[in-house]
Write a protein that holds these residues in place. Structure first.
Motif, short mmCIF file in Angstrom:
data_model
loop_
_atom_site.label_atom_id
_atom_site.label_comp_id
_atom_site.label_asym_id
_atom_site.label_seq_id
_atom_site.Cartn_x
_atom_site.Cartn_y
_atom_site.Cartn_z
N HIS A 138 38.21 29.55 23.72
CA HIS A 138 37.29 30.67 23.46
C HIS A 138 36.12 30.63 24.44
O HIS A 138 35.71 31.68 24.96
CB HIS A 138 36.77 30.64 22.02
CG HIS A 138 37.81 30.93 20.98
ND1 HIS A 138 38.62 32.04 21.00
CD2 HIS A 138 38.18 30.23 19.87
CE1 HIS A 138 39.43 32.03 19.95
NE2 HIS A 138 39.18 30.94 19.25
N ASP A 139 35.60 29.45 24.73
CA ASP A 139 34.50 29.31 25.70
C ASP A 139 34.94 29.71 27.11
O ASP A 139 34.22 30.41 27.82
CB ASP A 139 33.96 27.87 25.71
CG ASP A 139 33.23 27.49 24.43
OD1 ASP A 139 32.92 28.39 23.61
OD2 ASP A 139 33.01 26.28 24.23
N ALA A 142 35.43 33.50 27.23
CA ALA A 142 34.14 34.21 27.25
C ALA A 142 33.50 34.14 28.63
O ALA A 142 32.91 35.13 29.09
CB ALA A 142 33.21 33.61 26.20
N ASP A 143 33.65 32.99 29.31
CA ASP A 143 33.11 32.85 30.67
C ASP A 143 33.77 33.82 31.64
O ASP A 143 33.19 34.17 32.67
CB ASP A 143 33.27 31.42 31.18
CG ASP A 143 32.34 30.44 30.50
OD1 ASP A 143 31.36 30.88 29.83
OD2 ASP A 143 32.58 29.22 30.63
N LYS A 144 34.98 34.27 31.32
CA LYS A 144 35.71 35.20 32.18
C LYS A 144 35.51 36.65 31.71
O LYS A 144 36.22 37.55 32.15
CB LYS A 144 37.20 34.85 32.19
CG LYS A 144 37.49 33.51 32.83
CD LYS A 144 38.99 33.21 32.83
CE LYS A 144 39.29 31.89 33.49
NZ LYS A 144 39.03 31.86 34.92
N SER A 145 34.58 36.85 30.77
CA SER A 145 34.27 38.17 30.22
C SER A 145 35.48 38.82 29.55
O SER A 145 35.66 40.04 29.63
CB SER A 145 33.69 39.09 31.29
OG SER A 145 32.49 38.55 31.78
N LEU A 146 36.28 38.00 28.90
CA LEU A 146 37.42 38.50 28.13
C LEU A 146 37.18 38.20 26.66
O LEU A 146 36.20 37.56 26.30
CB LEU A 146 38.71 37.82 28.61
CG LEU A 146 39.10 38.09 30.06
CD1 LEU A 146 40.24 37.19 30.50
CD2 LEU A 146 39.48 39.55 30.26
N VAL A 147 38.09 38.66 25.80
CA VAL A 147 37.98 38.47 24.36
C VAL A 147 39.13 37.60 23.88
O VAL A 147 40.26 37.76 24.36
CB VAL A 147 38.03 39.85 23.64
CG1 VAL A 147 38.00 39.67 22.14
CG2 VAL A 147 36.89 40.72 24.11
N ARG A 163 41.53 41.98 27.16
CA ARG A 163 40.35 42.51 27.83
C ARG A 163 39.43 43.16 26.80
O ARG A 163 39.88 43.59 25.75
CB ARG A 163 40.75 43.53 28.89
CG ARG A 163 41.60 42.91 29.98
CD ARG A 163 41.47 43.65 31.28
NE ARG A 163 42.27 43.03 32.30
CZ ARG A 163 41.91 41.96 33.01
NH1 ARG A 163 40.73 41.42 32.80
NH2 ARG A 163 42.68 41.45 33.93
N ARG A 164 38.18 43.29 27.16
CA ARG A 164 37.20 43.96 26.26
C ARG A 164 37.51 45.42 26.12
O ARG A 164 37.99 46.08 26.92
CB ARG A 164 35.78 43.79 26.83
CG ARG A 164 35.33 42.37 26.78
CD ARG A 164 33.86 42.26 27.22
NE ARG A 164 33.48 40.89 27.33
CZ ARG A 164 32.94 40.17 26.35
NH1 ARG A 164 32.72 40.74 25.19
NH2 ARG A 164 32.62 38.92 26.51
#
Length: 164
Positions: A138-139, A142-147, A163-164
């Motif tokens: 999850h971390d 999140a660093d890759k701007s994904l969900v 993707r978001r």
């Protein structure tokens, strides 16, 4: 569908976590003695968990530093701590930098999933893994701007990335 479990368990105090680490270190030290492996143990408390790391200049520690072996040792150590303290343990064990190796493996898994998303997939599932590994995923995600979300129960619990 995401399933959340609510545990009626208060967060352990720093003193309780330090005690967990001490109990775990004693247990691991006995195991190392039985296996005739030299190792230096370091104890820490981070993010509400006791961390025990084993380091050694001796190459014999390498036999224990495989991530799957560390995972098994961690579970045995958690049971030993729970048996002694009477409380559930979320202790994290690191042997010879195995946690860094596992994080790199998880980063590669996430990168492969991102490639699937880049190729048009709406989501990408990762294999089942421990709660600690899912937290790392999850971390990373999140660093890759994904969900990412976790799905499933028990040993089948896995992470899905989109993707978001």
């Amino acid at each position: 569908m995401t399933t959340e479990h609510v545990h009626e368990r208060s967060e352990p105090t720093a003193e309780q976590l330090e005690n967990e680490g001490d109990v775990a270190a004693d247990f691991i030290e006995e195991l190392l003695d039985i296996a005739d492996i030299d190792g230096d143990l370091n104890l820490d408390v981070r993010q509400g968990r006791a961390y025990v790391s084993v380091e050694s200049e001796d190459s014999s520690i390498a036999t224990l530093s495989d991530p799957d072996t560390v995972q098994a040792l961690q579970e045995i150590t958690r049971l030993a701590v729970q048996s002694t303290t009477g409380s559930f343990s979320r202790l994290i064990l690191d042997v010879g930098g195995s946690r860094d190796v596992r994080r790199q493996q998880l980063e590669k898994l996430v990168d492969a999933a991102v490639l699937k998303l880049d190729d048009g997939a709406s989501q990408a599932s990762l294999p089942s893994m421990s709660s600690y590994e899912r937290k790392l995923v999850h971390d990373i995600v999140a660093d890759k701007s994904l969900v990412s979300e976790s799905y499933g129960e028990g040993a089948d619990r896995h992470t899905v990335i989109r993707r978001r």
